[in-house]
Motif scaffolding. Sequence first.
Motif, PDB file in Angstrom:
ATOM      1  N   SER A  23      -0.004   4.270  -0.434  1.00 54.93           N
ATOM      2  CA  SER A  23      -0.632   5.444   0.186  1.00 54.93           C
ATOM      3  C   SER A  23      -0.404   5.486   1.682  1.00 54.93           C
ATOM      4  CB  SER A  23      -2.132   5.434  -0.107  1.00 54.93           C
ATOM      5  OG  SER A  23      -2.758   4.328   0.530  1.00 54.93           O
ATOM      6  N   GLU A  24       0.110   4.382   2.254  1.00 56.64           N
ATOM      7  CA  GLU A  24       0.405   4.275   3.693  1.00 56.64           C
ATOM      8  C   GLU A  24      -0.841   4.429   4.551  1.00 56.64           C
ATOM      9  OE1 GLU A  24       3.517   6.973   4.701  1.00 56.64           O
ATOM     10  OE2 GLU A  24       5.002   5.985   3.417  1.00 56.64           O
ATOM     11  N   GLN A  25      -2.048   4.205   3.967  1.00 59.27           N
ATOM     12  CA  GLN A  25      -3.260   4.225   4.779  1.00 59.27           C
ATOM     13  C   GLN A  25      -3.367   2.993   5.663  1.00 59.27           C
ATOM     14  OE1 GLN A  25      -6.686   4.684   2.297  1.00 59.27           O
ATOM     15  NE2 GLN A  25      -6.348   6.869   1.931  1.00 59.27           N
TER      16      GLN A  25
ATOM     17  N   SER B 268      -6.278  -1.675  -8.222  1.00 58.92           N
ATOM     18  CA  SER B 268      -7.031  -1.033  -7.141  1.00 58.92           C
ATOM     19  C   SER B 268      -8.252  -1.884  -6.844  1.00 58.92           C
ATOM     20  CB  SER B 268      -7.460   0.380  -7.541  1.00 58.92           C
ATOM     21  OG  SER B 268      -8.292   0.945  -6.548  1.00 58.92           O
TER      22      SER B 268
ATOM     23  N   LYS C  27      -4.296   0.046  -4.310  1.00 56.54           N
ATOM     24  CA  LYS C  27      -4.762   1.417  -4.060  1.00 56.54           C
ATOM     25  C   LYS C  27      -4.075   2.415  -4.993  1.00 56.54           C
ATOM     26  CE  LYS C  27      -5.577   0.257   0.810  1.00 56.54           C
ATOM     27  NZ  LYS C  27      -5.347   0.606   2.225  1.00 56.54           N
TER      28      LYS C  27
ATOM     29  N   ASP D 101      -5.542   4.067  -7.083  1.00 55.65           N
ATOM     30  CA  ASP D 101      -6.415   5.226  -7.245  1.00 55.65           C
ATOM     31  C   ASP D 101      -6.016   6.362  -6.327  1.00 55.65           C
ATOM     32  OD1 ASP D 101      -7.067   3.493  -5.168  1.00 55.65           O
ATOM     33  OD2 ASP D 101      -9.112   4.284  -5.014  1.00 55.65           O
ATOM     34  N   LEU D 102      -5.193   6.054  -5.299  1.00 54.27           N
ATOM     35  CA  LEU D 102      -4.726   7.079  -4.376  1.00 54.27           C
ATOM     36  C   LEU D 102      -3.289   7.503  -4.698  1.00 54.27           C
ATOM     37  CD1 LEU D 102      -6.142   5.630  -1.031  1.00 54.27           C
ATOM     38  CD2 LEU D 102      -7.156   7.385  -2.494  1.00 54.27           C
ATOM     39  N   VAL D 103      -2.404   6.498  -4.786  1.00 57.63           N
ATOM     40  CA  VAL D 103      -0.984   6.795  -5.049  1.00 57.63           C
ATOM     41  C   VAL D 103      -0.450   5.738  -5.999  1.00 57.63           C
ATOM     42  CG1 VAL D 103       1.344   7.012  -4.071  1.00 57.63           C
ATOM     43  CG2 VAL D 103      -0.632   7.872  -2.792  1.00 57.63           C
ATOM     44  N   ARG D 104       0.267   6.192  -7.055  1.00 57.08           N
ATOM     45  CA  ARG D 104       0.922   5.296  -7.986  1.00 57.08           C
ATOM     46  C   ARG D 104       2.432   5.261  -7.706  1.00 57.08           C
ATOM     47  NH1 ARG D 104      -1.776   3.544 -12.505  1.00 57.08           N
ATOM     48  NH2 ARG D 104      -3.926   4.306 -12.722  1.00 57.08           N
TER      49      ARG D 104
ATOM     50  N   ASP E 164       4.328   8.438  -8.333  1.00 57.07           N
ATOM     51  CA  ASP E 164       4.124   9.590  -7.449  1.00 57.07           C
ATOM     52  C   ASP E 164       5.056   9.594  -6.256  1.00 57.07           C
ATOM     53  OD1 ASP E 164       2.081  10.168  -9.187  1.00 57.07           O
ATOM     54  OD2 ASP E 164       0.514   9.248  -7.929  1.00 57.07           O
TER      55      ASP E 164
ATOM     56  N   ASP F  21       0.867  -1.187   0.000  1.00 59.77           N
ATOM     57  CA  ASP F  21       0.000   0.000   0.000  1.00 59.77           C
ATOM     58  C   ASP F  21       0.898   1.229   0.000  1.00 59.77           C
ATOM     59  OD1 ASP F  21      -1.922   1.900   0.258  1.00 59.77           O
ATOM     60  OD2 ASP F  21      -2.492   1.376   2.317  1.00 59.77           O
TER      61      ASP F  21
END
Length: 652
Positions: free
Chosen positions: A257-259, A320, A289, A291-294, A297, A255
Amino acid sequence: MKTQWKEIPVVPTHTEFLDIVLSRTQRRLPTQIRAGFQISRIRAFYTRKVKYTAETFVERLQQTIDAFPRLADIHPFHRDLLNTLYDADHFRIALGQLSTAKSLIEAVARDYVRLLKYGQSLFQCKQLKRAALGRMATICKRLKDPLVYLEQVRQHLGRLPSIDPNTRSLVICGYPNVGKSSFLKNISRADVDVQPYAFTTKSLFVGHFDYKLLRFQAIDTPGILDHPLEEMNTIEHQSICAIAHLRAAILYFMDLSEQCGYSVSAQISLFNSIKPLFAGKQVFIVVNKIDLVRPEDLDPATQEQLKSLLSSEVELMEMSCTTTDGVFAVRNQICDRLLAARQAEKLKGATNNVGEPSGRLGDLFRRIHVAQPAGGVVRETFIPDAAKQKKKYDPNDPDRPVLERDLEEENGGAGVYNFDMRKNYLLEDDEWKQDRIPEVFMGRNVADFIDPDIESKLQALEEEEEKLEADGFYESEEDLEDAEEAEIRYKAELIREKRQLLRNEAKMRKSLKNRALIPRSAKAVHMSKMQSHLEELGYDTSKVAERARSQSRGRSTLRGKSEGGDPDAMEVDTPKAAFERAKSRARSQSTNRRNDGVTDELAVTKAEKLAKLSQKKMNRMARQGEADRHQTSSLSKYLTVGKRGIGKTNRR
C-alpha cells in the motif's frame, strides 16, 4: 554458549579502585611496627605489605578482564554486534590497558621487594613501602578513561536481549514502518513499541513463542534503507549482523500500500541489495496490509517485478497485522518449513563422503541390526490360526473367554483376590505347577544332583538313626546340660583363683614399695675393718674399741653406789640420773671442728692454705657467695598486681 552478560560485576572508577585495594590492605595488614624491633622483622612486615597490595591490584584487575567476553571466543553474531555498538578496537585497547597495568604493578612489586631486602632502618623501609604503593596508585590513576569506558560497555551489554544463535529463529527485516514489530507482538509475548512512524525500533528485540512443543525465537530488527553498507548507521548495522550471522528463517516484510513511505519498487530494490546475505537460508517474502492492497491489485509491471523475486528458495505469503488475518497461518507455515529444513540438514550432515551414516545418526544406525535368514531362504509372513480365530472380548457374551478381571470380580475384587501366576505353566504334569522352583547350585540345577534311589536311602538312614538313639548311642539333653554346667563351674573357679592371685600381687607390691632395697645387716661394718682404717690415718683406736665393746654389752638399769664397786650395793637408775649422765657424756665427746679429722699441725696448715686459695678468686671477682644476702629484683606494680583482662597479648 553464553548469550548474555548481565552477571558482569560493576567496574569501579580509579578512585574507588584505590579505596578498595588500600582499605583492604590496611584491614589485612595493620601497621604494628616500632623502632625497637629487629630490622629483619621490619623488612618482613613491609615486604608483606607491598606484596599483598600488588596481589590485590592484580586480582581485581584480572577479575575485571575475565568478566568481559573475549571476542575470539564468542559467536560471530555477538562479535559483530559488539563491534557495531562499541568499536571492537576500542574495546580491545581498554582491556589491554588493564592487562598492561597488571604487569606494571607486578614489576613494581618485584623491584621494591628486592630493595626492601637491604633496608637498614625503620624509616628507610617505610619510605620504600610508601614509594611502592605510590607508584601502584599512579598506575591505577592512569586507568581512569578505560575504566569509565568499560563501565559504560557493561551497562549496555546488560541491556542487550538474550539471543541464542543456534536455536530455531525467525529474523524479521525490511523497510521501516512495514509492520515488523506488529507481527512480533502478535505471535509472541514481546513488549514491542508499535508506532505509526518510521524507525520506531532502534535496536534488536526478541520474542519467544511455542510451536509443536518447541521453543522458537523471533527477532525484530530495525528498518533498513537501500544505500551502501558504508553509509549505514549503527541502527541499520544491527539488522545486517542478525541477517548475516544467524542461522534462521528470513522474513522480508513488504507494504504494497506504500503507507510506509517507500514505493514497492524501492522495497524490491532493497531485497535485491541484501539478497547475498540470504545465502543458505530459507527466505519468505511476507506481504503485509493485505486489507488495503493485495498483490493482484498491483499493475502488471509491478507484479512481474514481484514474481521475479520468487524462486525455489523464496516463497510469497500474505497477511494483515491490523486484522490478524493470516498471521498465525504464516507463522505456522514458516515454522514447519524451518523444522523440516533443520531436520534435513541434520540428516545431510550425518553422512560421510561415501554416503554412509556418520555422527550421531551413524552411531544410531550402527546399533540397529536386522537379521536375515542364512542361505538365501525367504520366509513369508505367517499368522497362526489361533490368532486368526481368536474371538473379540464381549462382556455380554456368556461364552466369552474368562479374564483375570472377571475372576477378580467374582472372588472379592481388588485387594482380596490374588491371582495364580503358575496356572499357565506348560509342564508334563499339572501337579508340578505348585512345586517349589528348584534352586541353582554351582551353576547347575539342584535337581541334577538328585539320586533316583534317594528316597530308599533316606528311609534306611532314618531307621539307623532311630536304632542308635534307642540304644543310647547319643547323649541325652540332660547329660549335655550337666556337662555344660560343670564346664561353666570349672571356668568360674579358675577366674576366682586368678583374681585372688592378682590381689595378692598388688598387696605385695604395695607393701614393698617403701622398703629399703639393702637390708641393714648388709650395711654393718666390722670393728676390725674400721679400726685398721683409723690406724692408717694416724688415730689411736683403743678408746673407740673399748667404747664399742661397752655399747655392745648393753647397760644395766642397776648401778653400784659404792666407790669400790661393791656388787651387793646396787640401786635402780632414775630418769634424772640418766639425763645428767647423758649430758656429761656429750660434753666429754665435744671436739674442735677446725682440727677434727686432721692428724697433725702440718695438715692443719695445709688445709687453711687451700681454703684461702679457693676464696681468693671469688673475692677478687666480687662474686656473690653462698653466705651473701640474696636481694630479689624489684618488679613494676602493673606487672605483678591484678588480673589480666580479656584480649590479645601478642602485641608484646
